[in-house]
Design a protein around this motif. Structure first.
Motif, PDB file in Angstrom:
ATOM      1  N   PHE A   1       0.360  -1.278   0.405  1.00 56.20           N
ATOM      2  CA  PHE A   1       0.243  -0.092   0.162  1.00 56.20           C
ATOM      3  C   PHE A   1       1.010   1.264  -0.451  1.00 56.20           C
ATOM      4  N   LEU A   2       1.926   1.088   0.834  1.00 56.77           N
ATOM      5  CA  LEU A   2       2.986   2.235   0.993  1.00 56.77           C
ATOM      6  C   LEU A   2       3.689   2.519  -0.422  1.00 56.77           C
ATOM      7  N   ILE A   3       3.858   1.374  -1.181  1.00 45.61           N
ATOM      8  CA  ILE A   3       4.494   1.424  -2.222  1.00 45.61           C
ATOM      9  C   ILE A   3       3.437   2.302  -3.756  1.00 45.61           C
ATOM     10  N   ILE A   4       2.570   1.835  -3.666  1.00 48.21           N
ATOM     11  CA  ILE A   4       1.372   2.087  -4.230  1.00 48.21           C
ATOM     12  C   ILE A   4       1.358   3.723  -3.879  1.00 48.21           C
ATOM     13  N   LEU A   5       0.744   4.204  -3.271  1.00 47.00           N
ATOM     14  CA  LEU A   5       0.841   5.351  -2.268  1.00 47.00           C
ATOM     15  C   LEU A   5       1.563   6.070  -2.918  1.00 47.00           C
ATOM     16  N   GLY A   6       2.398   5.794  -2.874  1.00 51.45           N
ATOM     17  CA  GLY A   6       4.041   6.216  -3.200  1.00 51.45           C
ATOM     18  C   GLY A   6       3.838   6.841  -4.704  1.00 51.45           C
ATOM     19  N   VAL A   7       3.527   5.736  -5.456  1.00 52.70           N
ATOM     20  CA  VAL A   7       3.974   5.748  -7.218  1.00 52.70           C
ATOM     21  C   VAL A   7       2.244   6.983  -7.215  1.00 52.70           C
ATOM     22  N   PHE A   8       0.631   6.719  -6.144  1.00 49.00           N
ATOM     23  CA  PHE A   8       0.169   7.394  -6.871  1.00 49.00           C
ATOM     24  C   PHE A   8       0.374   8.902  -6.519  1.00 49.00           C
ATOM     25  N   MET A   9       1.400   9.570  -5.311  1.00 49.38           N
ATOM     26  CA  MET A   9       1.238  10.720  -5.094  1.00 49.38           C
ATOM     27  C   MET A   9       2.427  11.257  -6.245  1.00 49.38           C
ATOM     28  N   ILE A  10       3.261  10.870  -6.712  1.00 47.05           N
ATOM     29  CA  ILE A  10       4.347  11.625  -7.468  1.00 47.05           C
ATOM     30  C   ILE A  10       3.679  11.222  -8.658  1.00 47.05           C
ATOM     31  N   PHE A  11       2.240  10.760  -9.527  1.00 52.13           N
ATOM     32  CA  PHE A  11       2.445  10.811 -10.493  1.00 52.13           C
ATOM     33  C   PHE A  11       1.056  11.931 -10.642  1.00 52.13           C
ATOM     34  N   GLU A  12      -0.286  12.098  -9.477  1.00 50.35           N
ATOM     35  CA  GLU A  12      -0.684  12.700  -9.451  1.00 50.35           C
ATOM     36  C   GLU A  12      -0.014  14.056  -9.487  1.00 50.35           C
ATOM     37  N   TRP A  13       1.123  14.776  -8.300  1.00 55.27           N
ATOM     38  CA  TRP A  13       1.467  15.906  -7.993  1.00 55.27           C
ATOM     39  C   TRP A  13       2.210  16.709  -9.425  1.00 55.27           C
ATOM     40  N   VAL A  14       2.668  15.257 -10.056  1.00 53.60           N
ATOM     41  CA  VAL A  14       3.470  16.068 -11.327  1.00 53.60           C
ATOM     42  C   VAL A  14       2.927  16.396 -12.579  1.00 53.60           C
ATOM     43  N   ASN A  15       1.755  15.560 -12.467  1.00 52.36           N
ATOM     44  CA  ASN A  15       0.629  15.967 -13.687  1.00 52.36           C
ATOM     45  C   ASN A  15       0.014  17.343 -12.928  1.00 52.36           C
ATOM     46  N   LEU A  16      -0.329  17.326 -12.169  1.00 48.76           N
ATOM     47  CA  LEU A  16      -0.430  18.750 -11.579  1.00 48.76           C
ATOM     48  C   LEU A  16       0.314  19.992 -11.620  1.00 48.76           C
ATOM     49  N   GLY A  17       1.465  19.489 -11.634  1.00 50.29           N
ATOM     50  CA  GLY A  17       2.748  20.280 -12.298  1.00 50.29           C
ATOM     51  C   GLY A  17       2.647  21.149 -13.999  1.00 50.29           C
TER      52      GLY A  17
END
Length: 74
Positions: A8-24
């Protein structure tokens, strides 16, 4: 740490990176400079948090078995 929590922590980390880079990449032009500064700081902080969560999850996934539990002999 259980394998489910580590995953879960690994998936959460990957999702957060995708989400914030996409926002940027999706920030529109025409905002004041302070808007970009604040969002840039948010993006950097959240990517750092995502990497930390991913590392914790990865270490938990590869972690050694529990040794010296209470009640074990020797």
């Amino acid at each position: 740490m259980s394998r489910k929590i580590a995953g879960f922590l690994i998936i959460l980390g990957v999702f957060m990176i995708f989400e914030w880079v996409n926002l940027g990449f999706n920030l529109a032009d025409g905002h004041p400079t302070s808007f970009y500064v604040v969002h840039g700081i948010l993006i950097v902080v959240n990517i750092v948090l995502a990497v930390v969560l991913g590392i914790i999850g990865w270490r938990g996934l590869l972690g050694s078995p529990v040794r010296g539990r209470k009640g074990d002999a020797g």
